[in-house]
Enzyme design. Structure first.
Site, PDB file in Angstrom:
ATOM      1  N   GLY A  12      71.935  27.773  72.157  1.00 22.72           N
ATOM      2  CA  GLY A  12      71.487  26.832  73.248  1.00 22.72           C
ATOM      3  C   GLY A  12      70.628  25.646  73.048  1.00 22.72           C
ATOM      4  O   GLY A  12      70.485  24.721  73.851  1.00 22.72           O
ATOM      5  N   PRO A  16      70.177  16.405  67.863  1.00 19.96           N
ATOM      6  CA  PRO A  16      70.845  15.034  67.769  1.00 19.96           C
ATOM      7  C   PRO A  16      71.800  14.998  66.615  1.00 19.96           C
ATOM      8  O   PRO A  16      71.714  15.311  65.848  1.00 19.96           O
ATOM      9  CB  PRO A  16      69.643  14.014  67.657  1.00 19.96           C
ATOM     10  CG  PRO A  16      68.652  14.684  68.129  1.00 19.96           C
ATOM     11  CD  PRO A  16      68.677  16.178  67.525  1.00 19.96           C
ATOM     12  N   VAL A  18      72.999  12.128  65.251  1.00 17.18           N
ATOM     13  CA  VAL A  18      72.707  10.999  64.351  1.00 17.18           C
ATOM     14  C   VAL A  18      71.139  11.241  63.871  1.00 17.18           C
ATOM     15  O   VAL A  18      70.299  11.190  64.663  1.00 17.18           O
ATOM     16  CB  VAL A  18      73.024   9.609  64.717  1.00 17.18           C
ATOM     17  CG1 VAL A  18      72.381   8.640  63.861  1.00 17.18           C
ATOM     18  CG2 VAL A  18      74.225   9.532  65.286  1.00 17.18           C
ATOM     19  N   GLY A  19      70.969  11.380  62.624  1.00 14.13           N
ATOM     20  CA  GLY A  19      69.495  11.597  62.289  1.00 14.13           C
ATOM     21  C   GLY A  19      69.003  10.593  61.039  1.00 14.13           C
ATOM     22  O   GLY A  19      69.916   9.956  60.866  1.00 14.13           O
ATOM     23  N   PHE A  20      67.812  11.023  60.548  1.00 14.80           N
ATOM     24  CA  PHE A  20      67.331   9.828  59.578  1.00 14.80           C
ATOM     25  C   PHE A  20      67.070  10.628  58.354  1.00 14.80           C
ATOM     26  O   PHE A  20      66.203  11.569  58.439  1.00 14.80           O
ATOM     27  CB  PHE A  20      66.072   9.100  60.295  1.00 14.80           C
ATOM     28  CG  PHE A  20      65.590   7.966  59.366  1.00 14.80           C
ATOM     29  CD1 PHE A  20      66.206   6.955  59.458  1.00 14.80           C
ATOM     30  CD2 PHE A  20      64.634   8.355  58.433  1.00 14.80           C
ATOM     31  CE1 PHE A  20      65.930   5.798  58.685  1.00 14.80           C
ATOM     32  CE2 PHE A  20      64.300   6.899  57.735  1.00 14.80           C
ATOM     33  CZ  PHE A  20      64.874   5.784  57.604  1.00 14.80           C
ATOM     34  N   GLY A  21      67.732  10.328  57.459  1.00  9.38           N
ATOM     35  CA  GLY A  21      67.464  11.012  56.039  1.00  9.38           C
ATOM     36  C   GLY A  21      66.319  10.504  55.271  1.00  9.38           C
ATOM     37  O   GLY A  21      65.995   9.083  55.438  1.00  9.38           O
ATOM     38  N   ASP A  46      65.169  14.312  58.782  1.00  9.27           N
ATOM     39  CA  ASP A  46      65.637  15.358  57.724  1.00  9.27           C
ATOM     40  C   ASP A  46      64.944  15.136  56.349  1.00  9.27           C
ATOM     41  O   ASP A  46      64.905  14.084  55.849  1.00  9.27           O
ATOM     42  CB  ASP A  46      67.134  15.095  57.345  1.00  9.27           C
ATOM     43  CG  ASP A  46      67.512  16.221  56.426  1.00  9.27           C
ATOM     44  OD1 ASP A  46      67.965  16.991  56.723  1.00  9.27           O
ATOM     45  OD2 ASP A  46      67.544  15.775  55.359  1.00  9.27           O
ATOM     46  N   TYR A  51      61.873  16.768  48.263  1.00 11.76           N
ATOM     47  CA  TYR A  51      61.731  15.407  48.321  1.00 11.76           C
ATOM     48  C   TYR A  51      60.240  15.191  48.225  1.00 11.76           C
ATOM     49  O   TYR A  51      59.904  13.689  48.089  1.00 11.76           O
ATOM     50  CB  TYR A  51      62.199  14.844  49.809  1.00 11.76           C
ATOM     51  CG  TYR A  51      63.418  15.069  50.026  1.00 11.76           C
ATOM     52  CD1 TYR A  51      64.449  15.534  49.227  1.00 11.76           C
ATOM     53  CD2 TYR A  51      64.070  14.868  51.578  1.00 11.76           C
ATOM     54  CE1 TYR A  51      65.957  15.822  49.582  1.00 11.76           C
ATOM     55  CE2 TYR A  51      65.430  15.385  52.114  1.00 11.76           C
ATOM     56  CZ  TYR A  51      66.354  15.765  50.929  1.00 11.76           C
ATOM     57  OH  TYR A  51      67.585  16.109  51.377  1.00 11.76           O
ATOM     58  N   LYS A  80      63.845  21.991  54.060  1.00 13.02           N
ATOM     59  CA  LYS A  80      64.604  23.091  53.248  1.00 13.02           C
ATOM     60  C   LYS A  80      63.979  23.675  52.490  1.00 13.02           C
ATOM     61  O   LYS A  80      62.985  23.219  51.673  1.00 13.02           O
ATOM     62  CB  LYS A  80      65.790  22.207  52.727  1.00 13.02           C
ATOM     63  CG  LYS A  80      66.417  21.071  53.531  1.00 13.02           C
ATOM     64  CD  LYS A  80      67.594  20.497  52.855  1.00 13.02           C
ATOM     65  CE  LYS A  80      68.048  19.157  53.820  1.00 13.02           C
ATOM     66  NZ  LYS A  80      67.308  17.987  53.575  1.00 13.02           N
ATOM     67  N   HIS A 112      68.446  24.875  50.878  1.00 15.41           N
ATOM     68  CA  HIS A 112      68.803  23.711  50.016  1.00 15.41           C
ATOM     69  C   HIS A 112      69.970  23.810  49.346  1.00 15.41           C
ATOM     70  O   HIS A 112      70.931  23.003  49.255  1.00 15.41           O
ATOM     71  CB  HIS A 112      67.680  23.137  49.418  1.00 15.41           C
ATOM     72  CG  HIS A 112      67.788  21.734  49.262  1.00 15.41           C
ATOM     73  ND1 HIS A 112      66.668  20.796  49.050  1.00 15.41           N
ATOM     74  CD2 HIS A 112      68.881  20.725  49.341  1.00 15.41           C
ATOM     75  CE1 HIS A 112      67.110  19.566  49.085  1.00 15.41           C
ATOM     76  NE2 HIS A 112      68.274  19.416  49.194  1.00 15.41           N
TER      77      HIS A 112
END
Length: 288
Positions: A12, A16, A18-21, A46, A51, A80, A112
């Site tokens: 449920g 979104p 479209v995400g931002f890496g 994300d 990172y 991740k 990951h």
């Protein structure tokens, strides 16, 4: 301004499309880049332990959400599990990510990589340890530390294995390399069949590799539609119900990559579906 599209999970919850890496978005560039992304309309962000920017993102959101009249619940944060933290270490890793991001919960937590650093790729130990990681992630969901859980870089074999023994919580996302040069048809079909969102990383092709962005056929489609080649490539995924997480530090690209409210004609989709296949990034088929 783009129109935000969402994927509804079986639970449920809504994510979104479209995400931002944020891979390679570190140091002094984090706050100004996230500021632009929020202004453009991105609400999915994300990141990953790998990172090394979770803490910087946490600080940026504290400053920027009020600036954009947003609250924590208005954005969706994905992070991740580092491949070194598989198994029993996963619980500690989740708590560390929460502390770094300085928030009470993570919207989506992914394994990951199906392999474990330091373990031979062919060893059955990989499967055993990623199963324990999943159990720890299920526990984190039950404790409210994580809202949704999923995987990244899982091939058909890895995903089927998980679906046969998901410890009561099904993965909601599989994030893989996907673009016209790497269509991953079988994994898309499996995800569609099980109502798992396939999410494309490197949706514009290889990091630093401009093969697709400068491809003559992609340019021809872009020119015809009055769009950028990046917009065409992102829309190609979206029209197959595949989520995308483009990354950019340029204001122009951050805005145009979110402005995807157009339709690629069927004949153009067909052209993009005939491209030769090649992987730019790590290959999960090497992992047992």
């Amino acid at each position: 301004m783009g129109e935000q599209m969402n994927f509804k999970f079986l639970s449920g919850a809504v994510m979104p499309m479209v995400g931002f890496g944020t891979w390679n978005v570190t140091g002094a560039s984090v706050t100004p880049t996230i500021d632009l992304a929020l202004a453009a309309g991105y609400r999915l962000f994300d990141t990953a332990t790998m990172y090394g920017n979770e803490s910087e993102l946490g600080e940026a959101f504290k400053v920027l959400l009020p600036k954009h009249n947003l609250e924590r619940k208005d954005i969706f944060i994905t992070t991740k599990l580092y491949p070194d933290d598989h198994g029993e270490k996963a619980t500690k890793a989740i708590k560390k990510s929460l502390k770094n991001l300085d928030c009470e919960y993570i919207d989506l937590y992914l394994i990951h990589w199906p392999g474990v650093y330091g373990v031979s790729p062919k060893s059955p130990e990989n499967a055993r340890l990623r199963d324990i990681s999943w159990q720890k992630m299920v526990e984190a969901v039950k404790k409210g530390l994580v809202k949704n859980i999923g995987v990244s870089n899982y091939n058909v074999k890895h995903l089927k294995q998980l679906l046969q023994n998901d410890h009561g919580v099904k993965p909601v996302v599989n994030q893989v390399e996907r673009h016209p040069h790497c269509r991953q048809k079988e994994i898309l079909e499996l995800c569609n069949q099980d109502e798992i969102c396939l999410q494309a990383y490197m949706p514009l092709g290889g990091g630093g590799n401009k093969d697709l962005l400068e491809n003559a056929k992609v340019k021809k489609i872009a020119n015809k539609l009055g769009k950028t080649t990046a917009q065409v490539l992102l829309r190609w995924n979206l029209q197959q119900n595949v989520s995308v997480i483009p990354k950019s530090c340029s204001k122009e690209h951050i805005f145009s990559n979110f402005d995807l409210n157009f339709i690629l004609p069927e004949e153009d989709m067909e052209v993009l579906n005939t491209f030769p296949q090649t992987k730019y990034d790590w290959d999960p088929d090497t992992i047992a």
